[in-house]
Every structure is written in C-alpha cells, then in structure tokens.
Design an enzyme around this catalytic site. Structure first.
Site, PDB file in Angstrom:
ATOM      1  N   HIS A   5       0.777  -1.297   0.066  1.00 49.56           N
ATOM      2  CA  HIS A   5       0.045   0.100   0.122  1.00 49.56           C
ATOM      3  C   HIS A   5       0.941   1.342  -0.039  1.00 49.56           C
ATOM      4  O   HIS A   5       0.406   2.381   0.649  1.00 49.56           O
ATOM      5  CB  HIS A   5      -1.131  -0.180   1.096  1.00 49.56           C
ATOM      6  CG  HIS A   5      -0.556  -0.272   2.624  1.00 49.56           C
ATOM      7  ND1 HIS A   5      -0.726  -0.780   3.599  1.00 49.56           N
ATOM      8  CD2 HIS A   5       0.563   0.529   3.025  1.00 49.56           C
ATOM      9  CE1 HIS A   5      -0.173  -1.032   4.535  1.00 49.56           C
ATOM     10  NE2 HIS A   5       0.899   0.115   4.384  1.00 49.56           N
ATOM     11  N   HIS A  52      -1.235   4.722   9.716  1.00 50.89           N
ATOM     12  CA  HIS A  52       0.149   5.245   9.629  1.00 50.89           C
ATOM     13  C   HIS A  52      -0.182   6.555  10.568  1.00 50.89           C
ATOM     14  O   HIS A  52       0.221   7.641  10.157  1.00 50.89           O
ATOM     15  CB  HIS A  52       0.475   5.595   8.550  1.00 50.89           C
ATOM     16  CG  HIS A  52       0.568   4.376   7.755  1.00 50.89           C
ATOM     17  ND1 HIS A  52      -0.612   3.792   7.024  1.00 50.89           N
ATOM     18  CD2 HIS A  52       1.503   3.368   7.224  1.00 50.89           C
ATOM     19  CE1 HIS A  52       0.010   2.838   6.363  1.00 50.89           C
ATOM     20  NE2 HIS A  52       1.183   2.633   6.516  1.00 50.89           N
ATOM     21  N   HIS A 186      10.608  -3.776   3.003  1.00 48.57           N
ATOM     22  CA  HIS A 186      11.089  -2.332   3.083  1.00 48.57           C
ATOM     23  C   HIS A 186      11.516  -1.926   4.353  1.00 48.57           C
ATOM     24  O   HIS A 186      11.099  -2.455   5.402  1.00 48.57           O
ATOM     25  CB  HIS A 186       9.813  -1.415   2.409  1.00 48.57           C
ATOM     26  CG  HIS A 186       8.548  -1.302   3.320  1.00 48.57           C
ATOM     27  ND1 HIS A 186       7.808  -2.609   3.541  1.00 48.57           N
ATOM     28  CD2 HIS A 186       7.782  -0.257   3.581  1.00 48.57           C
ATOM     29  CE1 HIS A 186       6.842  -2.005   4.131  1.00 48.57           C
ATOM     30  NE2 HIS A 186       6.584  -0.763   4.072  1.00 48.57           N
ATOM     31  N   GLU A 233       4.623  -5.509   7.979  1.00 49.81           N
ATOM     32  CA  GLU A 233       3.479  -5.477   7.831  1.00 49.81           C
ATOM     33  C   GLU A 233       3.038  -6.577   7.098  1.00 49.81           C
ATOM     34  O   GLU A 233       1.717  -6.808   7.088  1.00 49.81           O
ATOM     35  CB  GLU A 233       3.365  -4.190   6.684  1.00 49.81           C
ATOM     36  CG  GLU A 233       3.475  -2.705   7.301  1.00 49.81           C
ATOM     37  CD  GLU A 233       3.369  -1.639   5.915  1.00 49.81           C
ATOM     38  OE1 GLU A 233       3.367  -0.625   6.622  1.00 49.81           O
ATOM     39  OE2 GLU A 233       3.367  -1.998   5.138  1.00 49.81           O
TER      40      GLU A 233
HETATM   41 FE   LIG Z   1       2.244   1.171   5.693  1.00 52.25          FE
END
Ligand SMILES: [Fe+2]
Length: 280
Positions: A5, A52, A186, A233
């Site tokens: 996302h 977030h 990431h 995530e």
């Molecule tokens: Fe995220």
C-alpha cells in the site's frame, strides 16, 4: 487479494503520473486484477491495513480493530485528503463480525469514527481505479504494525479464521473479498534504508499459498532482519490468508522492484471450493 500500500502509488494516481516510465510497469501489473474484481462484483471488501498515525497516534494503539461506522472519510496525511471517494461501511455486517470474533476470544477494538489513510485507499485505487464512488461497501480493519509489539503472525492467521467463521454465519448471502495489505521488503530509515530481499519475499509468497502455517511461525525478528523493519506489515497478509480455505488456487501474482524504496508484491487467491454459509 494481497498487495502493498505504498503511499507514493496514491500520489502517482492523484497527480496523473500513471503512464510515466517509472509508474507504468507498476500500474500495468494491476490490469488483470482490476478486471478480476470488476467481474467478481463483490458486495463487500474487508480491508486489512495499518493506520499510519492518521486515525490513531502513540496515544492510542489498538492491536486489532474494525471500522463499524456507516462511512469513513479519507484522512489528511499532511498534504490534504486524497481526492478519492468517501468509504461506505457496512455497519450491520461489521457488528456481526465484531460480535462473532469477540465471542471467539479475539479482543477486537470497535471503531465507530475514524478517517482512513493511504494504507486503505491505495489498494482501493489499484483495484478499482478512481471512480466517483467505490463500487462496494468496505470494512476497514486496522492492525497495529507500527509500534512494537504487533500481533504475531500466528495470531493474525487465527484471527483470519475467526473472520471466515463470522462471515459464513452472516444471515445475508454476500460476496466478500478480503484484502491483506502492506509489505513486502522495506526499510524506510537508517543505514539499511531501501533494503530489498527478493528471495525472502518470493519464499513468503510461495509459502503463503501452499503452507501458510509455516509463514505464521515466522518470528518478528526474521521479518526485520531479512526484509527490513517495515516488512513486519506482512503479518497482515496472514489475516486475509486465514480467512480462506486451506486449499487455495493462485489466480495471479505480481512482484516489482523498486516501488518507492520498497518491493511491491501482489497476490490473488481464491478458495478451491465454494464457501457455504453456516446456520447462525
Ligand atoms: Fe504501511
């Protein structure tokens, strides 16, 4: 349906950059998926994502939560809200799922008011484009993967099973797709910023299809060490996987590096057999 996302995807959409040389290969990777979901015409999407620091903050961090409101507005993440439709929820189904999973001993947080950020709106843009209204109801399901400790992969997998049970016992015959979002490799900060481990990501995808119990045993430190701090995530993909049957068919896979400074992963799975509704 599982996908990353990455917020830059939303910005590329909103700024009309989808045909540029950097972004075109990424958006092409979702052409099949857009047709797949348009043909499927879901009534509801249960959308597993993480907030977030938009709706929540360090002051309040629910581990597993469910949006039970009638609608959810796009959040202002610092540049104004994304120009995307307001999300219409399904309060009756949400209340049913909340009751079912809480009675199954998952201590879900019920959220009756919140804005939804890129974690939720970017996957919608990738799958539905930019319509005036989203074509189905959406149940936002935020998971804490921002502040340690997040729920374990095993807990997420079992939570997915509880959602499956709740959906199957709902009185109305709805077509429901569950999205698990986030990931893949990431790391956004520090010396290892931009870390990509394609080998880890591809093994994760293979095992999520065929051996999700093995994936559910991956400890937090392995995600962080192998695929970067934000790769945690990926535990959210275990919620969507848990909501499916053990035996699934892989319908589509797409993997692209780099997307922003992450590896973008995308996987569509379907149950091999039709799920039957159970009596309430
Ligand atoms: Fe995220």
């Amino acid at each position: 349906m599982n996908c990353s996302h990455v917020p830059a995807i939303g910005a590329a959409w909103d700024q009309g950059k989808t045909e540029t040389s950097y972004w075109a290969p990424i958006f092409r990777g979702f052409e099949f998926s857009k047709k797949w979901i348009a043909d499927l015409k879901p009534d509801v999407v249960i959308l597993v994502y993480n907030d977030h620091a938009s709706a929540f903050s360090v002051e309040l961090i629910p581990t597993l939560a469910l949006g039970c409101a009638a609608e959810f507005k796009p959040a202002d993440e610092g540049w104004g809200p994304r120009p995307v439709p307001v999300v219409k929820g399904h309060p009756e189904l949400a209340a049913h799922i909340a009751q079912s999973v809480i009675l199954d001993e998952f201590d879900l947080t019920i959220v009756n008011k919140m804005d939804v950020d890129h974690g939720l709106t970017v996957p919608l843009s990738l799958m539905f484009g930019q319509p005036k209204e989203w074509p189905c109801r959406i149940l936002p399901l935020p998971v804490n993967v921002v502040q340690y400790p997040p729920p374990t992969g095993h807990r997420c997998y079992e939570f997915g099973k509880a959602i499956k049970k709740a959906v199957e016992s709902y009185h109305e015959d709805l077509r429901i797709v569950i999205f698990g979002t986030g990931g893949m490799s990431h790391q956004l900060q520090g010396k290892r910023a931009g870390l990509i481990n394609a080998k880890f990501d591809k093994a994760f995808l293979d095992n999520l299809v065929k051996n999700p119990r093995k994936v559910a045993k991956i400890p937090f430190l392995e995600y962080v060490r192998e695929a970067g701090s934000e790769a945690i995530e990926l535990v959210m993909w275990l919620i969507s996987r848990g909501a499916l049957e053990n035996e699934v068919r892989e319908v589509y896979r797409f993997y692209h590096v780099p997307c922003s400074n992450t590896a973008l992963g995308h996987l569509i799975l379907e149950n091999k057999r039709k799920t039957k509704r159970k009596k309430r």
